[in-house]
Design an enzyme around this catalytic site. Structure first.
Site: not given
Length: 326
Positions: A164, A258, A288
């Site tokens: 991320s 996602e 995610h």
């Protein structure tokens, strides 16, 4: 990739109903961020690290020209690792939107990487926004990389990994090392990287994506806190317009559900156009950073094994023979 497992579908549904509304509300103000941090820290206590590793806290100073820099985090190493300086390591940069999480919250990933590769993992603790906007996280990441080099770990044996926001930071670090004339790492392993902090691509993909808990709008609110008063003008933030001609090999794993998938696909295209070796894996129906659930989801375990094989290949590190069995 195959269709998502029953477990994966059940967890995604639960997150869509219970967590996504909360995350959409919390980011954007100080009280919400503090709440998010404490909630994530409490939840991390329920997620056990992989067995067969030892975890040691790290708090040292790196002597640099003009002063010294703190290097904080966790050193996650296989229990059977030999004594002395390692010939390779993984520098891991955790996710959390640059505003939350810590090395402890990501132990399910860092401990699994150490177990499967046989390499130690330096999980860096970098400063978080909004108290410390960009480039503070990058400065801390550079210091962590320099710390590994200073302890005798060759750059050819280092893989920089992250998820991320940490995936974004890992890629930004690779570019910064080139600008600082520091040796390039052996590779980058990126799990659901947040490629575009302006969120332009993810906003366009919002209606098509069935992301269980992240919306492009909430990501955009967080991004404004991350960049601080300087805004989005710092060229180091823009991964899609950087020159990647000297990039090391890159592995990108992203969930098919996602909202960030479009960004990852665009990044992979940019890397390939620049001549970089990039493998993009789109895991059908996955959410995610699904890799953090590698003790629960079969897809996450398989993804971690693929990541371990990539790390061992680019560092020329012999697998300890635990990748398939883990």
């Amino acid at each position: 990739m195959d269709s998502p497992s029953v477990r994966s579908r059940a967890i995604s549904s639960a997150l869509r109903l219970g967590v996504r509304p909360l995350l959409n509300y919390l980011p954007g103000h100080t009280t919400g961020i503090r709440t998010a941090r404490s909630t994530v820290d409490a939840a991390s206590l329920l997620m056990r690290p992989c067995s067969g590793v030892r975890i040691e806290g790290l708090n040292e100073r790196l002597d640099e020209k003009g002063g010294d820099h703190p290097v904080k985090g966790e050193w996650v190493a296989p229990r059977d690792a030999p004594e002395g300086p390692p010939d390779g390591a993984v520098l891991y940069l955790h996710g959390g939107g640059y505003v939350a999480c810590s090395p402890r919250t990501h132990r399910p990933i860092t401990s699994r990487l150490a177990h499967d590769t046989g390499l130690p993992v330096l999980a860096a603790r970098y400063r978080l926004a909004p108290e410390h906007p960009f480039p503070a996280p990058l400065e801390d990441a550079v210091a962590a990389y320099r710390w590994l080099l200073a302890r005798g770990v060759p750059a050819s044996g280092i893989v920089v990994a992250g998820d991320s926001a940490g995936g974004h930071l890992a890629a930004v670090l690779a570019g910064e090392l080139c600008r600082l004339d520091l040796p390039s790492p052996a590779g980058l392993a990126l799990f659901s990287p947040w490629v575009d902090l302006t969120c332009e691509l993810s906003i366009q993909a919002q209606d098509r994506a069935r992301d269980p808990y992240i919306s492009a709008a909430s990501a955009r609110r967080v991004a404004r806190l991350v960049v601080g008063p300087a805004g989005f003008d710092d060229p180091r933030l823009a991964l899609l317009t950087c020159a990647w001609t000297d990039s090391p090999p890159v592995l990108i794993q992203v969930g098919g559900a996602e909202v960030l998938r479009t960004e990852c696909e665009a990044f992979a295209d940019a890397l390939k156009r620049a001549g970089a070796a990039c493998e993009l894996q789109v895991w059908k129906g996955q959410m995610h950073v699904f890799q953090i659930l590698n003790r629960v989801l079969p897809e996450a375990g398989e993804a971690m094994r693929d990541a371990a094989r990539f790390i061992c290949a680019v560092t020329h590190h012999a697998s300890p023979g635990r990748i398939e069995a883990a």
